[in-house]
Design a protein around this motif. Structure first.
Motif, mmCIF file in Angstrom:
data_model
loop_
_atom_site.group_PDB
_atom_site.id
_atom_site.type_symbol
_atom_site.label_atom_id
_atom_site.label_comp_id
_atom_site.label_asym_id
_atom_site.label_seq_id
_atom_site.Cartn_x
_atom_site.Cartn_y
_atom_site.Cartn_z
ATOM 1 N N ARG A 183 65.674 -11.868 19.768
ATOM 2 C CA ARG A 183 66.835 -10.549 19.923
ATOM 3 C C ARG A 183 67.061 -10.785 21.240
ATOM 4 N N GLU A 184 66.335 -10.755 22.750
ATOM 5 C CA GLU A 184 66.424 -10.033 23.634
ATOM 6 C C GLU A 184 68.271 -11.495 24.694
ATOM 7 N N ALA A 191 55.784 -12.302 16.016
ATOM 8 C CA ALA A 191 56.503 -11.502 16.597
ATOM 9 C C ALA A 191 57.191 -12.099 18.818
ATOM 10 N N PHE A 192 56.435 -12.734 18.970
ATOM 11 C CA PHE A 192 56.734 -13.062 20.982
ATOM 12 C C PHE A 192 58.313 -13.563 20.399
#
Length: 275
Positions: A206-207, A199-200
């Motif tokens: 997303r950011e 998920a990293f």
């Protein structure tokens, strides 16, 4: 059995050491070469006793040479503090001083994980209780309740002491566990602890997309939300907004293309600014 002449330092006693005259003389001398010479002679005479005290703690994981140095430091302090007018036997005065120095060394320098002093003391009480109780339980490990009854500690304190027993030493992630396959590759603790978090990359994406989404028109953001968060079809979105399905498709493709372009360009711009 070793004789006094052939015994190792940790085996020799101090009963034959008599430095009472030297101590009385030291108390009368001013600082200078003569006093320093006598002081060194006294320290040398009692050094086997200090080494014997260090030798008793050799199984606690610390190098014996290091323990001897700490014990010697405690001996020097004892010689400098001893007052022959207040105490009869130097050994009775020196042993607690040297032992205290050794205990401080273990407390302050040998813990790999920082543990409060109170917890360290609980660990020592629990460790001693486990050792004593094991002799009466046919080698079985005593329960927390049995240790609490033996030490008169609460079960909560016993639990803290038991946990501290495992905090004295840490284990390197490079510590070998076993041998691998035919190639003989060594497996280490790192192989069985943790893994790369998938998920990293998602968080990073997303950011990166967030500021791009914020710059989109409100209608484009709503279409993206309905399509990817509400999982609505283009036809359902068209009915929701009162437009054609073809128009929704064009708006969706345009918004995605803009996000893709600006999100790809953003890291490069940040890199140039940092440079």
């Amino acid at each position: 059995m070793a004789t006094p002449a052939t015994a190792r330092p940790h085996e020799r006693g101090a009963k034959d050491v008599d430095t009472s005259d030297e101590f009385r003389l030291l108390a009368t001398l001013e600082d200078g070469p003569v006093k320093e010479q006598i002081r060194r002679r006294v320290i040398t005479a009692w050094l086997p006793m200090a080494h014997r005290l260090a030798y008793r703690l050799r199984e606690r994981g610390e190098h014996l040479d290091d323990l001897k140095q700490v014990a010697a430091l405690g001996l020097v302090k004892a010689v400098d503090r001893f007052d022959p007018d207040r105490a009869d036997a130097f050994e009775q005065f020196a042993v607690p001083t040297i032992t205290g120095e050794l205990k401080r060394h273990f407390r302050d320098h040998t813990w790999h994980v920082h543990v409060p002093r109170r917890i360290q003391e609980l660990r020592n009480k629990v460790r001693l209780a486990v050792k004593e109780l094991s002799t009466t339980l046919d080698g079985r490990t005593p329960s927390a309740e049995q240790i609490a009854a033996h030490t008169r500690l609460s079960e909560q304190d016993v639990t803290l002491g038991l946990r501290a027993l495992e905090s004295y030493r840490s284990l390197s992630l490079d510590a070998a566990l076993d041998q691998g396959g035919e190639g003989g590759d060594e497996h280490t603790l790192l192989h069985v602890l943790g893994a790369l978090e998938d998920a990293f990359a998602l968080v990073e994406d997303r950011e990166t997309v967030k500021p791009v989404l914020a710059r989109l028109p409100e209608r484009d953001r709503r279409i993206l939300y309905l399509r990817f968060f509400e999982d609505m079809t283009q036809s359902a979105i068209a009915a929701e907004l009162g437009v054609s399905q073809m128009h929704v498709s064009r708006l969706l493709n345009r918004a995605l293309a803009r996000i893709r372009t600006e999100a790809t360009r953003a890291p490069a711009e940040q890199y140039r600014k940092a440079a």
